[in-house]
Design a protein around this motif. Structure first.
Motif, PDB file in Angstrom:
ATOM      1  N   VAL A  42      29.943  25.992 -17.655  1.00  0.00           N
ATOM      2  CA  VAL A  42      29.779  26.338 -19.056  1.00  0.00           C
ATOM      3  C   VAL A  42      28.493  25.677 -19.531  1.00  0.00           C
ATOM      4  O   VAL A  42      28.297  24.483 -19.317  1.00  0.00           O
ATOM      5  CB  VAL A  42      30.970  25.862 -19.912  1.00  0.00           C
ATOM      6  N   THR A  43      27.639  26.447 -20.138  1.00  0.00           N
ATOM      7  CA  THR A  43      26.370  25.905 -20.595  1.00  0.00           C
ATOM      8  C   THR A  43      26.024  26.459 -21.965  1.00  0.00           C
ATOM      9  O   THR A  43      26.628  27.433 -22.430  1.00  0.00           O
ATOM     10  CB  THR A  43      25.243  26.229 -19.593  1.00  0.00           C
ATOM     11  N   GLU A  44      25.080  25.815 -22.593  1.00  0.00           N
ATOM     12  CA  GLU A  44      24.634  26.282 -23.903  1.00  0.00           C
ATOM     13  C   GLU A  44      23.428  27.196 -23.736  1.00  0.00           C
ATOM     14  O   GLU A  44      22.599  26.993 -22.831  1.00  0.00           O
ATOM     15  CB  GLU A  44      24.261  25.096 -24.785  1.00  0.00           C
ATOM     16  N   GLN A  48      28.734  39.824 -10.938  1.00  0.00           N
ATOM     17  CA  GLN A  48      29.874  40.656 -11.347  1.00  0.00           C
ATOM     18  C   GLN A  48      30.132  40.388 -12.816  1.00  0.00           C
ATOM     19  O   GLN A  48      30.529  39.290 -13.208  1.00  0.00           O
ATOM     20  CB  GLN A  48      31.111  40.316 -10.507  1.00  0.00           C
ATOM     21  N   SER A  49      29.882  41.392 -13.629  1.00  0.00           N
ATOM     22  CA  SER A  49      30.103  41.229 -15.063  1.00  0.00           C
ATOM     23  C   SER A  49      30.886  42.411 -15.589  1.00  0.00           C
ATOM     24  O   SER A  49      30.920  43.475 -14.968  1.00  0.00           O
ATOM     25  CB  SER A  49      28.765  41.094 -15.800  1.00  0.00           C
ATOM     26  N   GLN A  78      23.346  34.579 -23.523  1.00  0.00           N
ATOM     27  CA  GLN A  78      24.768  34.913 -23.471  1.00  0.00           C
ATOM     28  C   GLN A  78      25.041  36.070 -22.513  1.00  0.00           C
ATOM     29  O   GLN A  78      26.095  36.094 -21.860  1.00  0.00           O
ATOM     30  CB  GLN A  78      25.291  35.225 -24.873  1.00  0.00           C
ATOM     31  N   GLU A  79      24.100  36.986 -22.392  1.00  0.00           N
ATOM     32  CA  GLU A  79      24.311  38.127 -21.487  1.00  0.00           C
ATOM     33  C   GLU A  79      24.254  37.733 -20.015  1.00  0.00           C
ATOM     34  O   GLU A  79      24.545  38.551 -19.139  1.00  0.00           O
ATOM     35  CB  GLU A  79      23.294  39.245 -21.757  1.00  0.00           C
ATOM     36  N   LEU A 109      29.555  30.748 -17.934  1.00  0.00           N
ATOM     37  CA  LEU A 109      29.771  31.106 -19.333  1.00  0.00           C
ATOM     38  C   LEU A 109      28.678  30.450 -20.162  1.00  0.00           C
ATOM     39  O   LEU A 109      28.511  29.225 -20.128  1.00  0.00           O
ATOM     40  CB  LEU A 109      31.144  30.637 -19.815  1.00  0.00           C
ATOM     41  N   VAL A 110      27.921  31.279 -20.856  1.00  0.00           N
ATOM     42  CA  VAL A 110      26.843  30.783 -21.710  1.00  0.00           C
ATOM     43  C   VAL A 110      27.292  30.904 -23.160  1.00  0.00           C
ATOM     44  O   VAL A 110      27.580  32.001 -23.644  1.00  0.00           O
ATOM     45  CB  VAL A 110      25.544  31.581 -21.484  1.00  0.00           C
TER      46      VAL A 110
END
Lengths: 114, 114
Positions: A12-14, A37-38, A84-85, A112-113
């Motif tokens: 998880v990152t900003e 994979q999204s 975020q994408e 996860l951004v």
């Protein structure tokens, strides 16, 4: 190890931060692949390595993405200034050689951004 | 560029029902064809593959697929599904002598009701 391993399993990152994702292929496999994979795009090819060289980088989504492989083994995928994408599961695969060879996939890194 | 279509996005079956998942690809030349499966919480695993020879390919866990060149299809079949077959199934192709990168279909989520 017996299979392809990836680390971290979750990240998880900003937004705006850089991230590094690591892939350890099956020992002796000369070819290594990165996929993403999204939800919106399904499974898409990013880049592959034959040894340490990457002949085709056309699958990388933008110039914020880069990858390297050293010593013909471990590879890192770096995403700079994450957006975020970029949130997705990043999969690594390896095969014994390039053509006519089955690719074996790792468990992936879930990014996860925020 | 090649593309892969999986027409069924979600399939729900009862145990012992027969399964057929469609896969069509668009590429006029020689292709290698694959079916991968992703069980809940697990990584992608190879079910079966076709490179050449007999167009009816048998894979693990009772799955088979038939390559029909004239229809550009590689449909996956299983005569009698089990609850443990609940998973997401991906059809993929690559082109020999072109880097071995896989192009995936959008996937089919199969749910087998006990």
């Amino acid at each position: 190890g017996a299979g392809v391993s990836q680390s971290p399993s979750n990240k998880v990152t900003e937004k705006g931060k850089d991230v590094e994702l690591r892939c350890d292929p099956i020992s002796g496999h000369t070819a290594l692949y990165w996929y993403r994979q999204s939800l919106g795009q399904g499974l898409e090819f990013l880049i592959y390595f034959q040894g340490n060289s990457a002949p085709d980088k056309s699958g990388l989504p933008s110039d914020r993405f880069s990858a390297e492989r050293t010593g013909g083994s471990v590879s890192t995928l770096t995403i700079q200034r994450t957006q975020q994408e970029d949130s997705a599961v990043y999969l690594c695969a390896s095969s014994l050689a390039l053509d006519q060879e089955t690719q074996y996939f790792g468990p992936g890194t879930r990014l996860l951004v925020l | 560029a090649q593309s892969v279509s999986q027409h069924n996005h979600h399939v729900i079956l009862s145990e012992a029902a027969s399964l057929e998942l469609g896969c069509n690809y668009s590429y006029g030349g020689t292709v290698n064809l694959f079916w991968y499966v992703q069980y809940p919480g697990q990584h992608l695993q190879l079910l079966l593959k076709y490179f050449s020879g007999d167009p009816l390919v048998k894979g693990i866990k009772g799955f088979e697929a038939e390559f029909i060149k004239s229809k550009f299809s590689f449909n996956l079949r299983k005569p009698s599904v089990q609850w443990s077959d609940t998973a997401e199934y991906f059809c993929a192709v690559n082109t020999p002598n072109a880097g071995n990168m896989l192009t995936f279909g959008g996937g089919t989520r199969l749910m087998v009701k006990p």
